[in-house]
Design an enzyme around this catalytic site. Structure first.
Site, PDB file in Angstrom:
ATOM      1  N   MET A 187       0.773  -1.427   0.238  1.00 56.16           N
ATOM      2  CA  MET A 187       0.117  -0.169   0.068  1.00 56.16           C
ATOM      3  C   MET A 187       0.804   1.199  -0.043  1.00 56.16           C
ATOM      4  SD  MET A 187      -1.243   0.443   4.021  1.00 56.16           S
ATOM      5  CE  MET A 187      -2.098  -1.071   4.198  1.00 56.16           C
TER       6      MET A 187
ATOM      7  N   GLU B 165      10.119   3.417  -4.863  1.00 56.23           N
ATOM      8  CA  GLU B 165      11.345   3.893  -5.823  1.00 56.23           C
ATOM      9  C   GLU B 165      12.304   4.380  -4.574  1.00 56.23           C
ATOM     10  OE1 GLU B 165      12.188   3.763  -8.662  1.00 56.23           O
ATOM     11  OE2 GLU B 165      10.527   3.688  -9.908  1.00 56.23           O
TER      12      GLU B 165
ATOM     13  N   THR C  34       9.970  -3.572   9.223  1.00 61.84           N
ATOM     14  CA  THR C  34       9.163  -3.702  10.463  1.00 61.84           C
ATOM     15  C   THR C  34       7.866  -3.253  10.407  1.00 61.84           C
ATOM     16  OG1 THR C  34       9.756  -1.833  11.558  1.00 61.84           O
ATOM     17  CG2 THR C  34      11.129  -3.742  12.071  1.00 61.84           C
TER      18      THR C  34
ATOM     19  N   VAL D 212       4.940  -5.236   7.508  1.00 64.19           N
ATOM     20  CA  VAL D 212       5.168  -5.492   6.279  1.00 64.19           C
ATOM     21  C   VAL D 212       3.864  -5.760   5.609  1.00 64.19           C
ATOM     22  CG1 VAL D 212       7.138  -6.731   6.952  1.00 64.19           C
ATOM     23  CG2 VAL D 212       5.288  -8.080   6.518  1.00 64.19           C
TER      24      VAL D 212
ATOM     25  N   PHE E  60       1.885 -10.445  12.324  1.00 61.90           N
ATOM     26  CA  PHE E  60       0.946 -11.112  11.342  1.00 61.90           C
ATOM     27  C   PHE E  60      -0.252 -11.355  11.956  1.00 61.90           C
ATOM     28  CE2 PHE E  60       5.636 -12.445  10.267  1.00 61.90           C
ATOM     29  CZ  PHE E  60       5.432 -11.840   9.005  1.00 61.90           C
TER      30      PHE E  60
ATOM     31  N   GLY F  40       5.298   0.645  11.261  1.00 65.36           N
ATOM     32  CA  GLY F  40       4.815   0.042  12.475  1.00 65.36           C
ATOM     33  C   GLY F  40       3.595   1.019  13.029  1.00 65.36           C
TER      34      GLY F  40
END
EC number: 2.1.1.285
Length: 262
Positions: free
Chosen positions: A65, A72, A93, A95, A124, A197
Site C-alpha cells: 500500500m 522507488e 518492521t 510488512v 502477522f 509500524g
C-alpha cells in the site's frame, strides 16, 4: 544532503527493467488494481493513479500500500548501499502483504547480491490494541479496529514471496510483537532499516532495538512519519534523545528517510 547516487542501478539495463516492472506490479498500477472496499482516501473503490503513486489508498489485491514513490525510494536506498558497499542486511518492521520486502529481495536478486538477508518483521496479527496504559496518540488512532484489512498472515506473505520466485534462504521472518522479537533478533548489522509500524510504541521499539545496528552510510526509512502523528512523535523524540542531526528527507506526502552519517 546530496542526492542518492544510483550506482548499482546504472550497471545493468536488464535488472533495471526487471525492477521497473516489479514496482508497478507490487503497487498494482500495471493492472489498475482498485482500492479496498474499506479504503480511507476516497469514498469509492475506484483506482486513481495519483492516489496510488502517493500510497494514499489501501489496494484491494496489490502486495503493498506504500505507492510508487516509496517503492522507488526503497530501490534507491538499497541500490546505493550495494553500490557503495555499505555493510548490513535489510529489514522492514510492519510488512502488511510483504511488497516492500519482496522488492528488497528482488533488488538483491537483480544485482546478484548473495551476502545480505531481508528480514520480514511483523506480528502477522495486525495492529495491537495498546490499551488504556498505552500512548495517547496510539489510543486515539485505534488502528486495531482496521485489522480486518491490516492483519495479514505469515503464510500469505510467504506465498506472495513465492509467487515472485523470491522465497529462499536470504529471506527470514520475525513473527511477533516488536517488543518481544526485536530485542533478541539475530541481526548483526543493517544497511537499510524501514519502519512501517504506524504507532508510537512500535516505532520506538524498532528504533531502540535496531537503529544502533544501522551502518554509517545506511538508511532509515519511516513510512508514516507525516501520516501518523504518534510515529512522528517517536522518531522526533528518539532523534533528539540521541542527538541525531542527519537531514530528514521527504519522499512523498507521508514518508521520510535519512542517511546515517555517524
Amino acid at each position: 544532503m546530496a542526492p542518492i547516487v544510483e550506482t548499482a542501478k546504472e550497471t545493468n539495463s536488464d535488472s533495471s527493467l526487471y525492477l521497473d516492472l516489479m514496482i508497478k506490479v507490487l503497487a498494482g498500477t500495471v493492472y489498475e488494481d482498485p482500492a479496498h472496499r474499506e479504503n480511507f482516501s476516497h469514498r469509492d473503490s475506484t483506482y486513481r493513479e495519483e492516489v496510488r503513486n502517493e500510497g494514499r489508498d489501501w489496494p484491494a489485491n496489490a502486495h503493498t500500500m506504500i505507492g510508487i514513490k516509496r517503492l522507488e525510494n526503497i530501490r534507491q536506498c538499497v541500490e546505493d548501499v550495494i553500490g557503495n558497499n555499505v555493510p548490513g542486511d535489510l529489514v522492514e518492521t510492519g510488512v502488511w502483504r510483504g511488497g516492500a520486502c519482496i522488492l528488497m529481495r528482488g533488488i538483491l536478486r537483480a544485482h546478484d547480491v548473495r551476502d545480505r538477508t531481508v528480514w520480514v518483521a511483523d506480528s502477522f496479527q495486525g495492529i495491537p490494541d495498546v490499551g488504556e496504559d498505552g500512548y495517547a496518540g496510539d489510543r486515539k488512532m485505534a488502528l486495531h479496529r482496521r485489522n480486518s484489512v491490516l492483519a495479514v498472515s505469515e503464510e500469505e506473505v510467504r506465498r506472495n514471496f513465492r509467487n515472485y520466485d523470491l522465497l529462499d534462504e536470504q529471506v527470514r521472518f520475525l513473527p511477533g510483537w516488536f517488543k518481544d522479537t526485536l530485542p533478541t533478533a539475530p541481526i548483526d548489522t543493517l544497511a537499510v532499516l524501514r519502519m512501517d509500524g504506524d504507532l508510537y510504541e512500535s516505532t520506538w521499539d524498532t528504533l531502540t532495538n535496531l537503529y544502533p545496528k544501522v551502518s554509517v552510510g545506511g538508511y532509515v526509512i519511516v513510512d508514516d512519519y507525516m501520516m501518523c502523528p504518534p510515529c512522528k512523535d517517536a522518531v522526533d523524540e528518539y532523534r533528539a534523545k540521541f542527538d541525531i542531526a542527519d537531514e530528514l528527507i521527504t519522499i512523498d506526502r507521508d514518508g521520510v528517510y535519512w542517511q546515517r552519517t555517524r
